[in-house]
Scaffold this motif. Structure first.
Motif, short mmCIF file in Angstrom:
data_model
loop_
_atom_site.label_atom_id
_atom_site.label_comp_id
_atom_site.label_asym_id
_atom_site.label_seq_id
_atom_site.Cartn_x
_atom_site.Cartn_y
_atom_site.Cartn_z
N LYS A 56 32.59 39.16 51.19
CA LYS A 56 32.04 39.80 49.98
C LYS A 56 32.70 41.01 49.35
O LYS A 56 32.95 41.12 48.05
N LEU A 57 33.28 41.88 50.37
CA LEU A 57 34.12 42.60 49.82
C LEU A 57 35.31 42.55 49.20
O LEU A 57 35.90 42.86 48.30
N TRP A 58 36.09 41.56 49.61
CA TRP A 58 37.27 40.66 49.18
C TRP A 58 37.00 40.12 47.64
O TRP A 58 37.90 40.45 47.12
N ARG A 59 35.85 39.52 47.60
CA ARG A 59 35.57 38.76 46.32
C ARG A 59 35.38 39.88 45.26
O ARG A 59 35.68 39.63 44.31
N SER A 60 34.91 41.15 45.72
CA SER A 60 34.75 42.23 44.86
C SER A 60 36.05 42.92 44.23
O SER A 60 35.86 43.45 43.28
N ILE A 61 37.04 42.65 45.11
CA ILE A 61 38.21 43.48 44.56
C ILE A 61 39.26 42.51 44.11
O ILE A 61 40.35 42.95 43.45
N VAL A 62 39.34 41.39 44.62
CA VAL A 62 40.54 40.42 44.38
C VAL A 62 40.66 40.29 42.54
O VAL A 62 39.63 40.05 41.86
N PHE A 63 41.76 40.36 42.20
CA PHE A 63 41.97 40.25 40.89
C PHE A 63 41.47 41.28 39.94
O PHE A 63 41.26 41.00 38.71
N ARG A 64 41.18 42.34 40.67
CA ARG A 64 40.57 43.49 39.76
C ARG A 64 41.83 44.72 39.74
O ARG A 64 42.72 44.62 40.29
N GLY A 65 41.39 45.65 38.82
CA GLY A 65 42.63 46.59 38.43
C GLY A 65 43.41 46.38 37.41
O GLY A 65 43.56 45.24 36.88
N LYS A 66 44.40 47.32 36.91
CA LYS A 66 45.41 47.10 36.11
C LYS A 66 46.63 47.46 36.85
O LYS A 66 46.65 48.50 37.80
N GLY A 67 47.88 47.20 36.24
CA GLY A 67 49.02 47.45 36.34
C GLY A 67 49.21 47.52 37.89
O GLY A 67 49.28 46.39 38.81
N ASP A 68 49.76 48.66 38.51
CA ASP A 68 50.21 48.92 40.08
C ASP A 68 48.88 48.77 40.82
O ASP A 68 49.11 48.10 42.00
N LYS A 69 47.67 49.19 40.37
CA LYS A 69 46.34 48.95 41.15
C LYS A 69 46.34 47.35 41.16
O LYS A 69 45.82 46.85 42.23
N PHE A 70 46.23 46.48 40.26
CA PHE A 70 46.10 45.16 40.50
C PHE A 70 47.12 44.73 41.38
O PHE A 70 46.80 43.77 42.24
N VAL A 71 48.36 45.04 41.49
CA VAL A 71 49.28 44.54 42.42
C VAL A 71 49.17 44.93 43.75
O VAL A 71 48.99 44.01 44.73
#
Length: 346
Positions: A56-71
């Protein structure tokens, strides 16, 4: 879908190298998981052991954020899936996991991880997933073949020298062989499909990726390195189909001919190193049986003999003569030893 979701329904996912934002503003992410404040090291610990809450944690953060945080988040999510696959916690992957792994392969290992070996773990997880038919189909439909090529280009040298024996003088090639056989299995599955749109959608992107790779090699400057020769070697199961795909009078055919003849016996002495020599000198692969791993015997067949230049044919004849001389020498030494054993000392 909801804001922040990634389209995982596309038939083939071929992404560029940009770090595009897929989640909207960081503030739009789940308030229970403020992605802007997540640290990679702490996240890796939280995702290490698979469980429903961890997923559940994994799904909440995958493909989130911008730029360096996304990577950064992409890398840690892919590493987590690789760890789950390695220990057997996950044997069937869903669309989000597939997309996460493939996006990771598309980026350079240095952009994703501080430790290059982490990228190898992700690559080898994809390799191991190929053994399951359902996973294999999902991976192929999401464009795994050209992205495996890209991932291999990113870490070929590291793969080779990770497997140097403890004495520093030989190559323990288990990872290399596992990767080669998985790529071969994927390709064999594709070409076994009936001619049609499904098969074309799977093989055409790979042909295009191979052409781009060949175009990136600088033959005039002989700027071909061990990494490139290793990539060439991994593509051996695909070369016959690629050569039938291109026209014999095309720039692609001419470029392949130049690359192939160079890698058969590089003139640069750096490729004669003890550690890498057997992996970067491929002339002897012409002698292998057609079904052996890494065999280039097909180049001696009438349909492909045009690839070998007169200079390469001469080198191959010299190679055969050297082998016969060595075999004759070995027989003579063995006969002398047997004679000494019969006659006894003195």
């Amino acid at each position: 879908g909801e804001e922040g979701e990634v389209d995982v329904d596309a038939d083939i996912i071929m992404l560029d190298d940009s770090d595009e934002d897929t989640s909207g503003d960081e503030g739009d992410s789940d308030s229970a998981c403020p992605v802007a404040t997540i640290k990679a090291k702490k996240l890796r610990k939280k995702l290490r052991v698979f469980s429903p809450d961890v997923l559940k944690l994994w799904r909440s953060i995958v493909f989130r954020g911008k730029g360096d945080k996304f990577v950064e988040l992409l890398a840690e999510c892919a590493f987590a899936v690789a760890a789950w696959v390695r220990v057997g916690s996950v044997t069937k992957i869903d669309d989000e996991m597939v997309l996460c792994l493939i996006r990771c392969l598309q980026k350079s290992n240095s952009a994703l991880f501080d430790n290059d070996v982490d990228f190898i773990h992700v690559l080898m997880a994809v390799v191991r997933l190929v053994g399951d038919e359902d996973n294999r189909l999902k991976l192929l439909q999401r464009g795994v073949l050209p992205n495996l090529l890209k991932g291999l280009r990113n870490c070929a040298h590291l793969l080779l020298f990770m497997d140097i024996g403890s004495d520093g003088s030989s190559v323990d090639s288990r990872k290399l062989l596992e990767l080669y056989n998985s790529l071969k299995k994927l390709w064999d599955w594709c070409v076994a499909l009936p001619a049609g749109e499904e098969r074309s959608n799977l093989v055409e992107p790979m042909f295009a990726a191979i052409t781009r790779w060949l175009e990136g090699l600088h033959l005039k400057e002989l700027d071909i390195f061990e990494d490139d020769i290793i990539v060439f070697r991994f593509l051996i199961p695909i070369w016959p189909a690629y050569l039938k795909h291109i026209k014999l009078d095309s720039p692609e055919a001419l470029r392949f001919q130049g690359v192939c003849n160079w890698v058969l016996m590089p003139s640069d002495p750096m490729f004669g190193s003890v550690e890498a020599g057997s992996w970067t000198r491929l002339m002897g692969h012409l002698d292998m049986g057609p079904t052996e791993d890494f065999s280039l015997a097909f180049l001696l067949e009438p349909d492909y003999i045009w690839v070998l230049t007169p200079a390469s044919k001469q080198k191959y004849l010299q190679h055969r003569m050297d082998i016969m001389q060595q075999e004759r020498h070995d027989r003579e030494v063995a006969e002398r030893r047997r004679a000494q054993q019969v006659d006894g000392p003195g």
